[in-house]
Enzyme design. Structure first.
Site, short mmCIF file in Angstrom:
data_model
loop_
_atom_site.label_atom_id
_atom_site.label_comp_id
_atom_site.label_asym_id
_atom_site.label_seq_id
_atom_site.Cartn_x
_atom_site.Cartn_y
_atom_site.Cartn_z
N HIS A 112 -0.94 10.23 64.14
CA HIS A 112 -0.55 11.04 63.12
C HIS A 112 -0.12 10.32 61.90
O HIS A 112 0.92 9.47 61.75
CB HIS A 112 0.47 12.08 63.47
CG HIS A 112 0.98 12.90 62.56
ND1 HIS A 112 0.65 14.07 62.50
CD2 HIS A 112 2.04 12.92 61.68
CE1 HIS A 112 1.30 14.92 61.56
NE2 HIS A 112 2.07 13.99 61.02
N ASP A 151 4.27 10.23 57.47
CA ASP A 151 4.59 11.06 56.27
C ASP A 151 4.95 10.03 55.11
O ASP A 151 4.95 8.88 55.38
CB ASP A 151 5.92 11.67 56.58
CG ASP A 151 7.27 11.03 56.96
OD1 ASP A 151 6.95 9.95 57.73
OD2 ASP A 151 8.32 11.44 56.90
N GLU A 161 2.81 9.85 66.62
CA GLU A 161 2.69 9.47 65.25
C GLU A 161 2.98 7.93 65.34
O GLU A 161 3.25 7.25 66.44
CB GLU A 161 4.17 10.13 64.50
CG GLU A 161 4.04 9.82 62.98
CD GLU A 161 4.89 10.96 62.34
OE1 GLU A 161 5.54 11.70 62.94
OE2 GLU A 161 5.06 10.53 61.03
N ASP A 194 -3.73 12.02 72.31
CA ASP A 194 -4.16 11.28 71.10
C ASP A 194 -5.07 12.19 70.07
O ASP A 194 -5.88 12.26 69.97
CB ASP A 194 -5.39 10.15 71.82
CG ASP A 194 -5.72 9.07 70.53
OD1 ASP A 194 -5.07 9.07 69.43
OD2 ASP A 194 -6.69 8.70 70.67
O1 9MR Z 1 11.86 9.11 65.60
C1 9MR Z 1 12.54 10.28 65.21
C2 9MR Z 1 13.00 11.01 66.33
O2 9MR Z 1 13.97 10.30 67.00
C3 9MR Z 1 13.38 12.45 65.95
O3 9MR Z 1 13.72 13.10 67.46
C4 9MR Z 1 12.54 13.30 65.60
C5 9MR Z 1 12.78 14.58 65.00
O4 9MR Z 1 13.97 14.47 64.08
O5 9MR Z 1 12.20 12.41 64.15
C6 9MR Z 1 11.68 11.18 64.56
O6 9MR Z 1 11.28 10.68 63.28
C7 9MR Z 1 10.31 11.08 62.48
C8 9MR Z 1 11.08 11.28 61.03
O7 9MR Z 1 11.83 12.40 61.33
C9 9MR Z 1 9.78 11.77 59.88
N1 9MR Z 1 8.99 10.77 59.71
C10 9MR Z 1 8.20 10.30 60.97
C11 9MR Z 1 9.12 10.05 62.09
C12 9MR Z 1 8.52 9.57 63.41
O8 9MR Z 1 8.11 10.85 64.00
#
Ligand code: 9MR
Length: 717
Positions: free
Chosen positions: A529, A203, A586, A577
């Site tokens: 992602h 993102d 991601e 994947d």
């Molecule tokens: O790494 C984060 C994980 O620990 C959380 O459970 C999750 C849901 O809140 O979010 C992950 O972080 C994401 C972030 O919220 C937005 N950018 C992408 C991050 C990696 O997926």
């Protein structure tokens, strides 16, 4: 405020699925047709698909229904058996729900390319044994951060034309900022310039807590290497950053890009909450995919300050003040002043929590337990300044003596006490000797815990069966860092072995035979992602560049694709994947940072393993070129004193060229990176002799020749 990491973990972990069918044989295996006749249905040989270090551990896991020990054979590129032995049956392995055996060929000390481990009629994918194994990954895993930079054009001369892109979020339409970003309603009545930094992940959000820990890891990687006298490999002009040649180590140049951003997130003097850090800045609503950063038309918003973000800034900026000082004292002063301001502001506002509900347009990164962040920030400020108020904050924290500072689940963006301990254990400071010894023992005790968990698991993973949550690969790499530091503190080689074996897990020795690092290994992740590296959605866009780590197995199945494709998965197999699976696939700065740390560590030469240098030269000749295509021949010369038996030549195309076919070598390309492996008949290059092969490919208008080549990982002249 007593430490309770297990409760926090419980909240962050989604329901763990521990049920599922036994997945054995035929699940995922690749065979080397040249070396092995045919794959039996009952075995699959899982190796580090990149390979092994000559002086490192070399173990593989075999999925098999057999309960009897099996014979393993290590075959070189010509099919000759160079070592053999018996596997050790391990029975049922809980996280993978597989029945496995382990083959250990660590005693083999030869090196070369194209080895295959054969067990019971099945063969592994081919791999290398080479001192230079991790040189490329050290550079690529670091380059990930340059790719992720916001607020600057990404330069084709550094990353190749596929990955070049205009600057994102500099206020140029359709972007709405980040040069003058308003707050969410009621948070503030002014705008702030928060340009720069790294995009967090797939993102376009920028989050202080996650940026802070990632920056800390990158700077810590340099600080540790410097203690070991091995920092030259991360020094100036070693990495692909635009600041090459400025006298500053390149890894610090990259970290500074984020540090400047983190400091821009600090609330200015004279405003409410002055000195605190805004928790995050991102789009007002989630954007669709794909979407290049410069094409994002969503309004950007600053979200309310938080204590966790403020302490993250304090910790990273205090570390900056210490590590940057020899190279740029003025910047170090600026970092220290920001760190002190942040600490004071956090003390005045100790419980300003980012809400879990704030996840529209970006992640929440919510955290209601910040006593560990206080401890970490105090430790960094104390190690940097030696001042008694910070020392008192360290020794007065429950985390200073808590046995859970290193939890079974490793450290992470919400669990930062371990980072404070690592700093106090390694950076000279004024703690009484007995206290410092206790801190050091806590590091080795944590590492012992990871080692014993690895020893109990068929795939030697430091993570417990219920630890496969969102970003589990980052957790694995973080555990490896703790083991590496324990090795530094004790000189005990078992810790280096453990750290290196986690790399085996990430690169293919795992429940699904998957290398989670793009561009590294035969079955590597290709569809992580990401809004720009979104080739799976739009074939004109690139795949993730080599060296990008997927989040990894997540038994919580927290996205629609994972829910659809992975029902009933064993915890360690809950990965797909697919670009849609953001909860397993991601990329993120807090996962690539420990990977880069670990790759730099693994790439360091031990005293017995210094690499041969300048033992090859390459002539690249463009033979034919037409409007969209070209042919070229390559001649590799062995300029060293010993024969090369099995080779792999790598290079990067500078202008988006793509190889479509090859002769006299097997050639694969991932992003700009090309790997050519020898054919059977030209695998040996005697001293002074050459091997030749050719490629045909496409170009997009210009066709400059590549200039840097590596033979079996070693740079050619
Ligand atoms: O790494 C984060 C994980 O620990 C959380 O459970 C999750 C849901 O809140 O979010 C992950 O972080 C994401 C972030 O919220 C937005 N950018 C992408 C991050 C990696 O997926």
């Amino acid at each position: 405020m007593s430490p309770a990491p297990s409760l926090r973990r419980a909240r962050r972990l989604a329901a763990t699925l521990l049920t599922g069918s036994l997945l054995v044989g035929g699940l995922l295996t690749t065979t080397n047709a040249a070396a092995v006749t045919s794959a039996a249905a009952t075995t699959a040989v899982r190796v580090n698909q990149v390979g092994y270090l000559p002086d490192g551990p070399k173990r593989a896991t075999v999925v098999t229904t057999s309960t009897q020990s099996l014979t393993w054979q290590l075959r070189n590129a010509s099919g000759t058996v160079v070592a053999s032995g018996s596997t050790v049956p391990r029975g049922a392995d809980a996280p993978s729900e597989q029945s496995v055996q382990v083959a250990d060929f660590s005693a083999y000390r030869g090196s070369g390319s194209g080895y295959v481990l054969a067990v019971d009629g099945s063969g592994s994918v081919p791999f290398d044994i080479s001192t230079n194994l991790y040189d490329g990954l050290r550079s690529d895993a670091m380059a990930f951060f340059y790719h992720q930079r916001s607020g600057t054009p990404i330069d084709a001369s550094l990353v190749g034309s596929d990955y070049a892109r205009p600057a994102g979020h500099l206020g140029v339409a359709p972007n709405k900022g980040d040069t003058s970003v308003p707050c969410q309603a009621t948070v503030c009545d002014y705008t702030q310039d928060v340009r720069g930094g790294w995009y967090d992940a797939g993102d376009h959000g920028k989050y202080v807590v996650n940026g802070g820990i990632s920056t800390w890891l990158m700077v810590n990687s340099f600080e540790r290497a410097k203690r070991a006298g091995k920092d030259a490999a991360l020094g100036d002009s070693t990495l692909r950053v635009p600041e090459r040649g400025n006298g500053m180590p390149d890894v610090l140049d990259e970290a500074r890009w984020e540090l400047d951003f983190l400091m821009r997130m600090q609330v200015p003097e004279g405003k409410p909450y002055a000195g605190m850090a805004f928790h995050k800045i991102h789009d007002a609503a989630w954007t669709g995919m794909p979407l290049r950063p410069d094409q994002d038309a969503q309004p950007r918003e600053l979200h309310r300050p938080s204590t966790a973000a403020t302490l993250n800034l304090a910790a990273a900026a205090a570390q900056c003040a210490r590590v940057f000082r020899p190279y740029d004292a003025a910047f170090a002063d600026r970092c220290l002043s920001a760190a002190r301001r942040a600490w004071t502001a956090a003390q005045a506002n100790p419980a300003l929590y980012a809400p879990a509900s704030d996840s529209t347009g970006g992640g929440a990164y919510d955290d209601t337990q910040v006593s560990d962040e206080f401890y970490w920030a105090a430790a960094e400020l104390y190690a940097t300044t030696g001042e008694s108020n910070y020392r008192d904050a360290v020794t007065g924290s429950t985390w200073h003596t808590s046995s859970t500072a290193f939890s079974a689940y490793g450290f992470g963006w919400a669990d930062t006490a371990a980072l404070g301990r690592l700093t106090l254990a390694t950076v000279p400071n004024g703690l009484p000797t007995a206290d410092r010894d206790r801190v050091r023992s806590s590091v080795t005790a944590a590492a012992d815990g990871y080692l014993s968990r690895m020893a109990a698991q068929g795939y030697a993973v430091p993570v417990p069966a219920d630890g496969y949550f969102w970003g589990s690969n980052g957790e694995v790499a973080g555990d490896a860092i703790v083991m590496a530091v324990a090795g530094e503190l004790t000189g005990d080689g078992r810790y280096r072995t453990g750290a290196l074996e986690t790399m085996d897990y990430l690169l293919g020795r795992n429940a699904i035979g998957q290398s989670y690092v793009s561009g590294y290994g035969e079955t590597s992740s290709q569809n992580q992602h990401h809004r720009f590296w979104a080739h799976q959605l739009d074939s004109s866009l690139p795949q993730p560049p080599a060296g990008s780590l997927a989040g990894g197995p997540n038994s919580g199945l927290q996205d629609p694709v994972a829910k659809e494709k992975l029902p009933g998965c064993a915890p360690a197999a809950c990965y797909v994947d697919d670009i849609g699976s953001y909860s397993t696939n991601e990329v993120a700065v807090n996962w690539n940072a420990p990977l880069a740390w670990l790759a730099a560590y693994a790439a360091e030469r031990t005293t017995t393993g210094e690499p041969p240098t300048g033992t090859c030269s390459v002539a690249y000749k463009t033979e034919n070129v037409w409007s969209t295509g070209f042919t070229a021949t390559l001649t590799v010369k062995n300029t060293g004193p010993t024969a090369v038996d099995g080779w792999q030549l790598t290079w990067a195309y500078p202008a988006g060229q793509h190889v479509t076919s090859a002769w006299n070598a097997t050639v694969t390309q991932n992003g700009a990176t090309v790997i050519a492996r020898n054919a059977d008949w030209n695998r040996t290059i005697a001293p002074g002799a050459t091997a030749g092969f050719g490629v045909q490919g496409t170009h997009t208008g210009t066709n400059p020749a590549p200039t840097a080549f590596r033979l079996n990982g070693s740079a050619c002249t």
